[in-house]
Design a protein around this motif. Sequence first.
Motif, PDB file in Angstrom:
ATOM      1  N   THR A  47       0.589  -1.430  -0.139  1.00 32.31           N
ATOM      2  CA  THR A  47      -0.316  -0.054   0.298  1.00 32.31           C
ATOM      3  C   THR A  47       0.762   1.323   0.188  1.00 32.31           C
ATOM      4  OG1 THR A  47      -1.653  -0.767   1.411  1.00 32.31           O
ATOM      5  CG2 THR A  47      -2.235   1.280   0.975  1.00 32.31           C
ATOM      6  N   HIS A  97      -7.805  -0.113   0.967  1.00 35.47           N
ATOM      7  CA  HIS A  97      -7.330  -1.627   0.267  1.00 35.47           C
ATOM      8  C   HIS A  97      -8.652  -2.551  -0.167  1.00 35.47           C
ATOM      9  CE1 HIS A  97      -6.306  -2.961   2.777  1.00 35.47           C
ATOM     10  NE2 HIS A  97      -4.607  -3.666   2.825  1.00 35.47           N
ATOM     11  N   VAL A 167      -5.246  -8.038   4.098  1.00 37.60           N
ATOM     12  CA  VAL A 167      -5.068  -8.162   2.389  1.00 37.60           C
ATOM     13  C   VAL A 167      -4.693  -9.642   2.985  1.00 37.60           C
ATOM     14  CG1 VAL A 167      -3.967  -8.404   0.535  1.00 37.60           C
ATOM     15  CG2 VAL A 167      -5.105  -6.889   0.658  1.00 37.60           C
ATOM     16  N   SER A 168      -2.609  -9.121   3.491  1.00 38.64           N
ATOM     17  CA  SER A 168      -1.767 -10.641   4.140  1.00 38.64           C
ATOM     18  C   SER A 168      -2.684 -11.968   5.095  1.00 38.64           C
ATOM     19  CB  SER A 168      -1.220  -9.797   4.311  1.00 38.64           C
ATOM     20  OG  SER A 168      -1.087  -8.841   5.050  1.00 38.64           O
ATOM     21  N   THR A 191       3.173  -5.428   5.454  1.00 33.93           N
ATOM     22  CA  THR A 191       4.191  -6.323   5.063  1.00 33.93           C
ATOM     23  C   THR A 191       4.745  -5.861   4.880  1.00 33.93           C
ATOM     24  OG1 THR A 191       2.697  -6.594   3.055  1.00 33.93           O
ATOM     25  CG2 THR A 191       1.729  -8.057   4.616  1.00 33.93           C
ATOM     26  N   GLN A 209       0.523  -9.727  -1.623  1.00 33.26           N
ATOM     27  CA  GLN A 209       0.747  -8.634  -2.861  1.00 33.26           C
ATOM     28  C   GLN A 209       1.564  -8.754  -3.364  1.00 33.26           C
ATOM     29  OE1 GLN A 209      -2.342  -5.300  -2.760  1.00 33.26           O
ATOM     30  NE2 GLN A 209      -1.525  -5.692  -0.096  1.00 33.26           N
TER      31      GLN A 209
HETATM   32  C1  MLT Z   1       0.709  -3.596   3.131  1.00 33.58           C
HETATM   33  O1  MLT Z   1       1.044  -2.592   3.015  1.00 33.58           O
HETATM   34  O2  MLT Z   1       1.690  -3.696   4.145  1.00 33.58           O
HETATM   35  C2  MLT Z   1      -0.108  -4.511   3.129  1.00 33.58           C
HETATM   36  O3  MLT Z   1      -1.177  -3.838   2.589  1.00 33.58           O
HETATM   37  C3  MLT Z   1      -0.843  -4.461   4.256  1.00 33.58           C
HETATM   38  C4  MLT Z   1      -2.221  -6.104   3.501  1.00 33.58           C
HETATM   39  O4  MLT Z   1      -1.286  -7.151   4.118  1.00 33.58           O
HETATM   40  O5  MLT Z   1      -2.579  -5.535   3.725  1.00 33.58           O
END
Ligand code: MLT
Length: 330
Positions: A47, A97, A167-168, A191, A209
């Motif tokens: 992100t 997101h 998301v993760s 992440t 991602q």
């Molecule tokens: C991030 O930027 O750390 C991710 O988008 C986190 C996630 O897994 O949602």
Amino acid sequence: MKAQNRRSWLAGAAALAALAAAAPASAQEFPTKPITMIVPFAAGGPTDIIARVMAESMSRTLGQQVIVENVAGAGGTTGITRAAKAAPDGYTIMMGHMGTHGAAPGMYPQLAYNPQTDFEPIGLAAGTAILVVAKKDLPPKDLKEFVAHAKANEAKINQAHAGLGSVSHITCVMLQAEMGTKINAIPYRGTGPAMNDLVAGTVDFMCDQIVSVAQQVRGGTIKAYAIASPQRNPALPDVPTTAEAGLPSFQVSAWNAVFAPKGTPAPIVARLSQALTAAVTDPAARKRLTDLGADVPDAAGASPAALAALVKRENERWIPLLKNAGVVAN
Ligand code: MLT
């Protein structure tokens, strides 16, 4: 002009000038100062990567700096809650997101915002494929071996994620459901820091991602077992799809998009949307993201209306799915 008329004309002109000075800058003049883009995760994650590319291009279009501020916590909902409550004047926007605006209401019963009613959608910035990645010396050589290894070592291995509802997290909830495992999951503030531990080998695997995975896989600091999309990605052409690798039912992808707080005036939303459209169609910005495997929308795909429809569809998909799975953050 008679002296008295002249005096009243001057007084009227002075009053108008005072009024103009006191009035807020009009939407036509927007922006007259830097804009803050809240990223609800730590620096270095997908992100953040997408936000910084968009912010740089939008800054050029808007003639004012778009400054990224990382406000991490609670799977991204801390930063989005703060951004939702900011003054709706266009000077605070956010990169949300699939987790923060799609899945979070299904996971956080006390969520302080409604993704469909508390924001002005600006537009989609990028779609992102999901990969199953692992530390480079995890024994399995391919996805089939990984599934067998995960089942056999359920109590010994760890999965990293970016907080409940990220998301993760939700994509690995799906993966673990497909594998039939309940492997311990360790939350991070994004992440970005989780990836540091994956590279260091202190955690075993993650669902992440593509934009924050591609360079690490190319550099051999981690390994990728599969990409959960129908086709391979040109950024990582050697990584098989989950269908090719033997787990066809694990199919999922994510997205990142720009929002403003509800009540941001329509002309300002339009100006921000125009700057985002310029960013997603800017050849240099597109190349930076597509080199990392992102799926960058065209102008129509980045419209506010398209984003509003996406959020609605995603809420309809994720909320029942997470509620049925009983995955709730308390
Ligand atoms: C991030 O930027 O750390 C991710 O988008 C986190 C996630 O897994 O949602």
